[in-house]
Scaffold this active site. Structure first.
Site, short mmCIF file in Angstrom:
data_model
loop_
_atom_site.label_atom_id
_atom_site.label_comp_id
_atom_site.label_asym_id
_atom_site.label_seq_id
_atom_site.Cartn_x
_atom_site.Cartn_y
_atom_site.Cartn_z
N HIS A 106 0.76 -1.06 0.07
CA HIS A 106 0.05 -0.02 0.06
C HIS A 106 0.87 1.23 -0.04
CE1 HIS A 106 -1.67 3.18 2.71
NE2 HIS A 106 -2.57 3.29 1.74
N ASN A 108 0.50 5.86 -0.42
CA ASN A 108 -0.31 6.95 -0.90
C ASN A 108 0.41 8.17 -0.31
OD1 ASN A 108 -1.41 8.75 1.15
ND2 ASN A 108 -2.60 7.04 2.03
N GLY A 258 -18.20 12.79 1.42
CA GLY A 258 -18.96 12.32 0.18
C GLY A 258 -18.13 12.02 -1.02
#
Length: 299
Positions: A106, A108, A258
């Site tokens: 992983h 980021n 959102g």
């Protein structure tokens, strides 16, 4: 220097391209791209490689979202950000291999800026990379951490130890009292000494991911595995799911703002299993993992 969000975005788009190209070259399969828009502002492009020659699923996501108000997850520990408009952008990726002898990886890198009229912008970089093996190989762990240390070295002798510890502390499953994997680097709220320095470090972390991971893939991809190893891999993937849904701040931020749920949950392994109170056989390679993932100095 004034933060330059445009240059950060251009780097992130190139980084996504570069990582996808290198993963495809190793695997032989191609990524499928899904571009999306966010109604409240922004969008992104999600790329997924599924059922490849080596990778069961690899997801590399770019997102750039903006809005008029900060989400609760961001203002909880930074109340001074309430009432500011914001931009958040980043590249996030997770690679789940078929072969249980190849670890999950992983990484980021992200940039955040919050502004309001009449005030200086508040900005920072964050990111990192971490490795989650199912079967431990010391030479792989040493290579991973040596690559992490080397990319940190130009930025100071204390950078690698500091961000390694932060990674060990962050990727910890409190409800299991165990590490998620063998760590790597984790940093957040990075905004000193200046924008150029911080941006350069973020670029080094992003560019360092394939240097850290792909040699391990090449070393392990031909190892023979069977049902026993596969079952253990699926069982340990459960820990990955638990961490992402219970503890990960990035997942929480994405859902609260959102963000696009499919992209946020792209990190999930395609198959996983839980088994009540399962214990590995004493003295087995599976039993050795719990000791292997204990926090230690690998280099």
């Amino acid at each position: 220097m004034k933060p330059d969000a445009h240059h950060v975005k251009q780097f992130l788009l190139r980084l996504q391209d570069d990582i996808c190209q290198k993963l495809s070259a190793v695997d032989g399969a191609n990524f499928v791209e899904d571009s999306w828009r966010r109604e409240a502002g922004g969008g992104g492009r999600s790329r997924v490689l599924r059922n490849g020659g080596i990778f069961e699923q690899a997801g590399v996501n770019f997102s750039h979202v903006h809005g008029d108000a900060m989400p609760a997850s961001a203002t909880a520990h930074r109340p001074e950000l309430a009432g500011r408009s914001f931009e958040a952008m980043g590249v996030s990726l997770v690679v789940h291999p078929h072969n249980p002898y190849i670890p999950t990886s992983h990484a980021n890198v992200r940039f955040f800026i919050a502004e309001k009229p009449g005030a200086d912008p508040v900005w920072w970089f964050g990111g990192g990379l971490d490795l989650t093996p199912y079967y431990g190989f010391e030479e792989d762990a040493v290579h991973w951490h040596r690559t992490a240390r080397d990319l940190c070295q130009p930025f100071g002798d204390n950078v690698y130890p500091r961000y390694k510890k932060w990674c060990d502390d962050y990727f910890f499953l409190k409800h299991r009292n165990e590490q998620r994997g063998i760590g790597g680097l984790f940093f957040d709220d990075l905004n000193t000494p200046d924008f150029d320095h911080c941006f350069a470090f973020m670029q080094a972390v992003g560019n360092g991911y394939t240097e850290a991971y792909l040699p391990i893939v090449e070393r392990r991809k031909a190892m023979v595995w069977g049902e026993r190893e596969r079952n253990f891999q699926l069982y340990r993937r459960g820990r990955y799911v638990e961490f992402n849904l219970v503890w990960d701040r990035g997942t929480l931020f994405g859902l609260q703002t959102g963000g696009r749920t499919e992209s946020i949950l792209m990190s999930m392994p395609p198959l996983v299993r839980w088994e009540y109170d399962w214990q590995p056989e004493a003295g087995s390679p599976e039993a050795a993992l719990s000791e292997f993932i204990q926090v230690r100095d690998w280099i």
